[in-house]
Each structure stands twice: as structure tokens, then as C-alpha cells.
Design a protein around this motif. Sequence first.
Motif, mmCIF file in Angstrom:
data_model
loop_
_atom_site.group_PDB
_atom_site.id
_atom_site.type_symbol
_atom_site.label_atom_id
_atom_site.label_comp_id
_atom_site.label_asym_id
_atom_site.label_seq_id
_atom_site.Cartn_x
_atom_site.Cartn_y
_atom_site.Cartn_z
ATOM 1 N N ASN A 13 0.806 -1.219 0.000
ATOM 2 C CA ASN A 13 0.000 0.000 0.000
ATOM 3 C C ASN A 13 0.838 1.268 0.000
ATOM 4 O O ASN A 13 0.348 2.342 0.324
ATOM 5 N N PHE A 14 2.100 1.146 -0.386
ATOM 6 C CA PHE A 14 3.008 2.281 -0.332
ATOM 7 C C PHE A 14 2.623 3.351 -1.344
ATOM 8 O O PHE A 14 2.290 3.051 -2.498
ATOM 9 N N LEU A 15 2.675 4.604 -0.914
ATOM 10 C CA LEU A 15 2.412 5.736 -1.796
ATOM 11 C C LEU A 15 3.737 6.404 -2.147
ATOM 12 O O LEU A 15 4.402 6.970 -1.276
ATOM 13 N N ALA A 16 4.144 6.308 -3.405
ATOM 14 C CA ALA A 16 5.392 6.930 -3.869
ATOM 15 C C ALA A 16 5.039 8.130 -4.741
ATOM 16 O O ALA A 16 5.066 8.067 -5.964
ATOM 17 N N SER A 17 4.693 9.226 -4.086
ATOM 18 C CA SER A 17 4.241 10.420 -4.802
ATOM 19 C C SER A 17 5.221 11.570 -4.612
ATOM 20 O O SER A 17 5.312 12.146 -3.527
ATOM 21 N N TYR A 18 5.940 11.894 -5.672
ATOM 22 C CA TYR A 18 6.751 13.114 -5.664
ATOM 23 C C TYR A 18 5.838 14.340 -5.652
ATOM 24 O O TYR A 18 6.181 15.385 -5.101
ATOM 25 N N GLY A 58 4.989 6.819 3.946
ATOM 26 C CA GLY A 58 4.484 6.284 2.686
ATOM 27 C C GLY A 58 3.820 4.932 2.849
ATOM 28 O O GLY A 58 2.839 4.616 2.178
ATOM 29 N N THR A 59 4.349 4.134 3.782
ATOM 30 C CA THR A 59 3.722 2.849 4.073
ATOM 31 C C THR A 59 2.328 3.048 4.660
ATOM 32 O O THR A 59 1.434 2.226 4.463
ATOM 33 N N GLY A 60 2.141 4.152 5.362
ATOM 34 C CA GLY A 60 0.822 4.499 5.881
ATOM 35 C C GLY A 60 -0.074 5.125 4.841
ATOM 36 O O GLY A 60 -1.200 5.522 5.141
ATOM 37 N N GLY A 61 0.419 5.266 3.603
ATOM 38 C CA GLY A 61 -0.424 5.718 2.512
ATOM 39 C C GLY A 61 -0.442 7.207 2.280
ATOM 40 O O GLY A 61 -1.320 7.707 1.580
ATOM 41 N N GLY A 62 0.523 7.947 2.850
ATOM 42 C CA GLY A 62 0.505 9.391 2.665
ATOM 43 C C GLY A 62 1.867 9.953 2.372
ATOM 44 O O GLY A 62 2.862 9.229 2.270
#
Length: 381
Positions: A314-319, A365-369
Motif C-alpha cells: 500500500n506504499f504511496l510513492a508520490s513526488y 508512505g507505508t501508511g499511505g501518505g
Amino acid sequence: MNDHIAGRHARRGLNRRGFLAAAGLTATVAAVATTTQGWAGSAKAAGTFKAPAEDVRHTRTWMAWPDRTAIWGSDLSGVQANIALIARTIAKYEPVVMCANSVSASKARSMCGSTVTVISSIPVDDCWMRDTGPVFRTDGSGGLDAVGLGFNGWGNKQTHAKDALVAERIAAYAGAPFTYADLVGEGGAIEQDGNGTLIATRSSLVNRNRNPGMSQSALETAMCDAYGATEVIWFDGVKGQDITDDHVDATSRFLAAGKALVQMPIASDNDAFAKDARQQYQILSTSKTANGTAMNVAKLQGPDYDKIRSTNQNFLASYANYYLCNGAVISAHFGDTTADQAAKATLARLYPDRAIEQLNIDSLGTGGGGIHCVTQQQPAA
């Protein structure tokens, strides 16, 4: 794209941080849901005020300290270290106020250091200040006020009795007049250019878990009243695949009036979020601002999820989920070295007068944010 990669690209999956198992969720949700329905529609925003673009000068940044094991699990060290790192980095450029529960304020002070102000008078459930904090607005004549978006735990998906009150309490602390908007939503669901134009996903807002029975037209009116805008550019978004129902600030951001950027997936990504990002770029590229100006849209290349450090599903990798503070852009790196360096170069080109800080925030990021998700700016009036 194979199922393994698709899962890793899921972003903020429905099981993130075990929110359905949060202690007391059902009872808390029932109580707060009733309250938030009373807030919605209680006041309309004054027409002379508007939410400025995020690149204006700030008085301070607001953040919140996570301390609930029911949400984050028994080991809080990673996410707390990430929040402290973000706070200390921003504090090099502008004041930071961290809201912490009284039981954890001492630890927050110790980890954040002397450059960050930690207060315990505004209790919190979690760290997502972008969604729980107020939308501050200015009138161009020295006036400041604040609007609450009636936070209801992303559609009653997570306990939020304290977080539902954060916006109003921060406004009181800042001495800003406060009203509630005529909708339920979150700050991460709406991006503003400060000049009359908003962008948002239907999946987050035209959704019965926030605004049951409310039409898109009625939502547009409420959003424009709250932000001091006149035009909304809508994306379909992705409903039901992450806790936020696809917040826009993980993919598309305003750079200035008439200018935006979209984080693009790699060519081989073809899951729902990748398709959504491509659609956002296409829609923005053919849209006009509230003033009738054609949008100028830049691309920010996202990383390859097979090359990042995290293997969490559920990782979020958002630049694109960066934060603008006075004189700097606070962004993230994820371990795809080529993409990390390219993202930093792109942000440096787009913000030539600001320092670019890239941080390792893998626990967050693991927490989704990301960094934008946990910050809320208070603009200088």
C-alpha cells in the motif's frame, strides 16, 4: 502489469494502518457522523476571502503528532521519526506548530527539537493535517479567516472524534474567524490556484460517504464558496480502492494560476491509478482556468515501483505530494535513484527560486501518505 506490481501501486489501500480495527471506531463514527451533518451547511464563506495559492508567504506550518497504536501498530518509531524529520526540515524555513496529545507531547518535543513548537491544547487522532486542519483564507487587505471542511474520517473509515475538531481549534488558536463549509471533505481532495480555479476528483467528493444526496453542481457551489473560487475542473478519480477515494494532491498540483503538474506513471503501469493519472493530465491539458486561460501542464515522472525501497503493498510513492514552505520545496525520495534525481531536477526547474529538500519518509508512505498530506499552511495575511 502483473498483480504484484499492481498491488504495490495500489496507494493507500483499504487495509492501510488497520483503520477498520481502530479501537472504538463504530461508536465514535456514529457520534461524529451525527455532528458533522450538523456542521455541513451551517455557514457560507464570505465572498471577499479566498484561499491563496500555496506558494504565498506563510506565517507558519501546522502539523500533528501520531501516537495511536490502534492506527499505526505497536511500533510508532518509524512514522514518528518521519513526522519529526519533516517538521525539523520545514522549521529551517518557517515556524512549525505541532499538535500533540498531552501523553505524547514530551516525546514529540524531544524528537522534533527546539526549532519546532509542540502544543498539547489541540488533541489529535492522527497525523493527516492536510485533511483535518482548516483552510486558511485571506482578503488581500490584512484579513485572515478559516474554513472547516467537516472532516468525517474519509467517509467514516477511521476514528476521528478529536480530528473532527482540529480545524475549529486551530482557527481559535490562530485568532481567525471560523465557519464550516457546506460540504464534507478534506484538504487533500481539493487543490486551488488562488485565482478562482479548483481541481478535484469526483470519487472523493461526489460520494455518499461524505456528501449523500448532494449533486455535483451543489458541491461545486459549496467548494467555490469555501475557497473563494468560481471554476472547478473535475477528474473521475478512483473510488473505493484507498481510504481517501483518490485524493487529487497525490497526482495533480497547481504551480500557479493557469499552470499545473501531473505525476505520470511509467509506461508499463496500467492499474486504476495509472489510468487515472493519465486522464488527469489529458483533462487538465484541454481545460481552461476561471479566467478563460488555457492550462499549461507539466509532467512529473513517477518512480518505478519495482525499484523503490519499500515492498509494502500500500506504499504511496508520490513526488507530487510535496509541500511548499517559505523558500523551499519539501519532497520525498523513494530509492529509485534515477527517478528520484529526475524528480528533484524537475522541481528545481519548476521552482527556481526555492531550495529542493528530498527526504526519506518511507514509514509515512507505508501508511499511505506523503509530506503534503501531513502539513497545512497558514498564509500570511
